[in-house]
Write a protein that holds these residues in place. Structure first.
Motif, PDB file in Angstrom:
ATOM      1  N   MET A   1       0.825  -1.210   0.000  1.00  0.00           N
ATOM      2  CA  MET A   1       0.000   0.000   0.000  1.00  0.00           C
ATOM      3  C   MET A   1       0.860   1.260   0.000  1.00  0.00           C
ATOM      4  SD  MET A   1      -3.006  -0.780  -0.629  1.00  0.00           S
ATOM      5  CE  MET A   1      -3.487   0.935  -0.611  1.00  0.00           C
ATOM      6  N   ARG A   2       1.976   1.245   0.718  1.00  0.00           N
ATOM      7  CA  ARG A   2       2.876   2.411   0.673  1.00  0.00           C
ATOM      8  C   ARG A   2       3.374   2.632  -0.756  1.00  0.00           C
ATOM      9  NH1 ARG A   2       4.763   0.452   5.713  1.00  0.00           N
ATOM     10  NH2 ARG A   2       6.554  -0.543   4.713  1.00  0.00           N
ATOM     11  N   ALA A   3       3.767   1.552  -1.418  1.00  0.00           N
ATOM     12  CA  ALA A   3       4.236   1.657  -2.800  1.00  0.00           C
ATOM     13  C   ALA A   3       3.101   2.103  -3.723  1.00  0.00           C
ATOM     14  CB  ALA A   3       4.813   0.326  -3.266  1.00  0.00           C
ATOM     15  N   ALA A   4       1.905   1.597  -3.506  1.00  0.00           N
ATOM     16  CA  ALA A   4       0.758   1.954  -4.349  1.00  0.00           C
ATOM     17  C   ALA A   4       0.390   3.425  -4.190  1.00  0.00           C
ATOM     18  CB  ALA A   4      -0.438   1.067  -4.015  1.00  0.00           C
ATOM     19  N   VAL A   5       0.421   3.924  -2.969  1.00  0.00           N
ATOM     20  CA  VAL A   5       0.073   5.330  -2.733  1.00  0.00           C
ATOM     21  C   VAL A   5       1.132   6.241  -3.350  1.00  0.00           C
ATOM     22  CG1 VAL A   5      -0.159   7.083  -0.917  1.00  0.00           C
ATOM     23  CG2 VAL A   5      -1.385   4.908  -0.719  1.00  0.00           C
TER      24      VAL A   5
ATOM     25  N   ALA B   1       2.794   5.546  -5.998  1.00  0.00           N
ATOM     26  CA  ALA B   1       2.662   5.422  -7.452  1.00  0.00           C
ATOM     27  C   ALA B   1       1.435   6.151  -7.987  1.00  0.00           C
ATOM     28  CB  ALA B   1       2.591   3.943  -7.853  1.00  0.00           C
ATOM     29  N   TRP B   2       0.557   6.554  -7.114  1.00  0.00           N
ATOM     30  CA  TRP B   2      -0.696   7.186  -7.547  1.00  0.00           C
ATOM     31  C   TRP B   2      -0.953   8.367  -6.629  1.00  0.00           C
ATOM     32  CZ3 TRP B   2      -3.436   6.620 -11.783  1.00  0.00           C
ATOM     33  CH2 TRP B   2      -4.741   7.101 -11.824  1.00  0.00           C
ATOM     34  N   PRO B   3      -1.348   9.488  -7.145  1.00  0.00           N
ATOM     35  CA  PRO B   3      -1.509  10.673  -6.294  1.00  0.00           C
ATOM     36  C   PRO B   3      -2.811  10.677  -5.481  1.00  0.00           C
ATOM     37  CG  PRO B   3      -2.023  11.232  -8.561  1.00  0.00           C
ATOM     38  CD  PRO B   3      -1.552   9.791  -8.560  1.00  0.00           C
ATOM     39  N   LEU B   4      -3.104   9.550  -4.848  1.00  0.00           N
ATOM     40  CA  LEU B   4      -4.279   9.446  -3.995  1.00  0.00           C
ATOM     41  C   LEU B   4      -3.859   8.875  -2.651  1.00  0.00           C
ATOM     42  CD1 LEU B   4      -6.833   7.684  -6.393  1.00  0.00           C
ATOM     43  CD2 LEU B   4      -6.792  10.089  -5.792  1.00  0.00           C
TER      44      LEU B   4
ATOM     45  N   ASP C   1      -5.037   3.071 -15.982  1.00  0.00           N
ATOM     46  CA  ASP C   1      -3.754   3.598 -15.517  1.00  0.00           C
ATOM     47  C   ASP C   1      -3.494   3.239 -14.047  1.00  0.00           C
ATOM     48  OD1 ASP C   1      -1.314   5.064 -15.852  1.00  0.00           O
ATOM     49  OD2 ASP C   1      -2.242   6.745 -14.781  1.00  0.00           O
ATOM     50  N   LEU C   2      -4.508   3.303 -13.232  1.00  0.00           N
ATOM     51  CA  LEU C   2      -4.340   2.929 -11.823  1.00  0.00           C
ATOM     52  C   LEU C   2      -3.906   1.471 -11.728  1.00  0.00           C
ATOM     53  CD1 LEU C   2      -4.486   3.326  -8.784  1.00  0.00           C
ATOM     54  CD2 LEU C   2      -6.972   2.986  -8.926  1.00  0.00           C
ATOM     55  N   GLY C   3      -4.508   0.604 -12.519  1.00  0.00           N
ATOM     56  CA  GLY C   3      -4.127  -0.802 -12.521  1.00  0.00           C
ATOM     57  C   GLY C   3      -2.674  -0.997 -12.924  1.00  0.00           C
ATOM     58  N   ASP C   4      -2.231  -0.251 -13.942  1.00  0.00           N
ATOM     59  CA  ASP C   4      -0.831  -0.338 -14.363  1.00  0.00           C
ATOM     60  C   ASP C   4       0.101   0.059 -13.223  1.00  0.00           C
ATOM     61  OD1 ASP C   4      -1.686  -1.108 -16.898  1.00  0.00           O
ATOM     62  OD2 ASP C   4      -1.484   0.912 -17.742  1.00  0.00           O
ATOM     63  N   ARG C   5      -0.254   1.095 -12.514  1.00  0.00           N
ATOM     64  CA  ARG C   5       0.579   1.556 -11.392  1.00  0.00           C
ATOM     65  C   ARG C   5       0.581   0.527 -10.258  1.00  0.00           C
ATOM     66  NH1 ARG C   5       1.204   7.612 -11.453  1.00  0.00           N
ATOM     67  NH2 ARG C   5       0.446   8.229 -13.497  1.00  0.00           N
ATOM     68  N   LEU C   6      -0.555  -0.086  -9.998  1.00  0.00           N
ATOM     69  CA  LEU C   6      -0.626  -1.111  -8.949  1.00  0.00           C
ATOM     70  C   LEU C   6       0.173  -2.354  -9.337  1.00  0.00           C
ATOM     71  CD1 LEU C   6      -4.386  -0.780  -7.980  1.00  0.00           C
ATOM     72  CD2 LEU C   6      -2.405  -0.025  -6.631  1.00  0.00           C
ATOM     73  N   ILE C   7       0.140  -2.710 -10.612  1.00  0.00           N
ATOM     74  CA  ILE C   7       0.932  -3.849 -11.085  1.00  0.00           C
ATOM     75  C   ILE C   7       2.413  -3.558 -10.878  1.00  0.00           C
ATOM     76  CG2 ILE C   7       1.657  -5.109 -13.155  1.00  0.00           C
ATOM     77  CD1 ILE C   7      -1.338  -4.871 -14.066  1.00  0.00           C
ATOM     78  N   ARG C   8       2.841  -2.325 -11.183  1.00  0.00           N
ATOM     79  CA  ARG C   8       4.241  -1.964 -10.959  1.00  0.00           C
ATOM     80  C   ARG C   8       4.583  -1.997  -9.470  1.00  0.00           C
ATOM     81  NH1 ARG C   8       3.197   1.536 -15.209  1.00  0.00           N
ATOM     82  NH2 ARG C   8       2.962   3.368 -13.887  1.00  0.00           N
ATOM     83  N   ALA C   9       3.666  -1.565  -8.623  1.00  0.00           N
ATOM     84  CA  ALA C   9       3.909  -1.607  -7.169  1.00  0.00           C
ATOM     85  C   ALA C   9       4.035  -3.050  -6.695  1.00  0.00           C
ATOM     86  CB  ALA C   9       2.789  -0.887  -6.426  1.00  0.00           C
ATOM     87  N   ALA C  10       3.270  -3.955  -7.289  1.00  0.00           N
ATOM     88  CA  ALA C  10       3.314  -5.366  -6.892  1.00  0.00           C
ATOM     89  C   ALA C  10       4.522  -6.087  -7.464  1.00  0.00           C
ATOM     90  CB  ALA C  10       2.029  -6.077  -7.342  1.00  0.00           C
ATOM     91  N   ALA C  11       5.100  -5.549  -8.530  1.00  0.00           N
ATOM     92  CA  ALA C  11       6.174  -6.244  -9.242  1.00  0.00           C
ATOM     93  C   ALA C  11       7.420  -6.473  -8.389  1.00  0.00           C
ATOM     94  CB  ALA C  11       6.542  -5.487 -10.510  1.00  0.00           C
ATOM     95  N   VAL C  12       7.632  -5.661  -7.365  1.00  0.00           N
ATOM     96  CA  VAL C  12       8.835  -5.841  -6.540  1.00  0.00           C
ATOM     97  C   VAL C  12       8.669  -6.974  -5.529  1.00  0.00           C
ATOM     98  CG1 VAL C  12       9.570  -3.455  -6.824  1.00  0.00           C
ATOM     99  CG2 VAL C  12       8.167  -4.093  -4.851  1.00  0.00           C
ATOM    100  N   PHE C  13       7.470  -7.513  -5.424  1.00  0.00           N
ATOM    101  CA  PHE C  13       7.211  -8.607  -4.490  1.00  0.00           C
ATOM    102  C   PHE C  13       7.347  -9.932  -5.222  1.00  0.00           C
ATOM    103  CE2 PHE C  13       5.172  -5.013  -2.600  1.00  0.00           C
ATOM    104  CZ  PHE C  13       5.321  -5.195  -1.243  1.00  0.00           C
ATOM    105  N   ASP C  14       8.279 -10.746  -4.790  1.00  0.00           N
ATOM    106  CA  ASP C  14       8.423 -12.077  -5.357  1.00  0.00           C
ATOM    107  C   ASP C  14       7.386 -12.976  -4.695  1.00  0.00           C
ATOM    108  OD1 ASP C  14       9.420 -14.140  -6.862  1.00  0.00           O
ATOM    109  OD2 ASP C  14      11.461 -13.978  -6.118  1.00  0.00           O
ATOM    110  N   TRP C  15       7.229 -14.191  -5.197  1.00  0.00           N
ATOM    111  CA  TRP C  15       6.236 -15.099  -4.646  1.00  0.00           C
ATOM    112  C   TRP C  15       6.626 -15.538  -3.238  1.00  0.00           C
ATOM    113  CZ3 TRP C  15       9.527 -16.477  -8.566  1.00  0.00           C
ATOM    114  CH2 TRP C  15      10.423 -17.496  -8.284  1.00  0.00           C
TER     115      TRP C  15
END
Length: 143
Positions: free
Chosen positions: A60-64, A66-69, A105-119
């Motif tokens: 969530m920190r990464a998502a916030v 990545a998005w100005p909300l 666009d929000l989805g793209d930003r969330l995908i990028r925020a999730a990308a740093v998390f490995d399984w």
């Protein structure tokens, strides 16, 4: 001194509950479903619940960022439980994830925020509790 209570599933946020439910659903349909028979939301170890909370807060920190909300504004646009489910599926590379939410666009930003998390790798231990046994998180200093 106030009494402290151990964390349990019901004490998780809706976002964290979505993540936890996706973990159970995904893992119980994996290579060894018989190990997951009878396992449910009350079977998370304290360490697993703590780790779910940590990972969800980091995401969530990464998502916030990545998005100005704010987080509250984001959850006014996205169901928190659904995002938690999709975040888990995204990080596990299941082929189903945040993209399925059709957020443009929000989805793209969330995908990028999730990308740093490995399984994550989880197991059912001898006490029939869900435990994390392996996890890699990017060393990205932005998280």
């Amino acid at each position: 001194m106030p009494e402290t209570h151990p964390l349990n599933y019901r004490g998780l946020s809706p976002f964290e509950q979505g993540y936890a439910d996706a973990l159970i659903d995904n893992e119980s349909n994996g290579d060894h479903p018989e190990l997951w028979e009878g396992i449910g939301v009350d079977d998370f170890s304290q360490e697993a619940l703590d780790r779910i909370g940590q990972d969800c807060r980091k995401f969530m920190r990464a998502a916030v960022r990545a998005w100005p909300l704010s987080e509250e504004e984001m959850f006014s646009l996205i169901d928190a439980y659904d995002l938690g489910r999709h975040f888990y599926l995204e990080r596990q590379c299941t082929g189903v994830g945040i993209n399925e939410m059709a957020l443009d666009d929000l989805g793209d930003r969330l995908i990028r925020a999730a990308a740093v998390f490995d399984w994550v790798v989880v197991e059912i231990d001898g006490d029939r509790k869900i435990r994390f046994v392996g996890q890699k998180l990017s060393e990205d200093p932005a998280i």
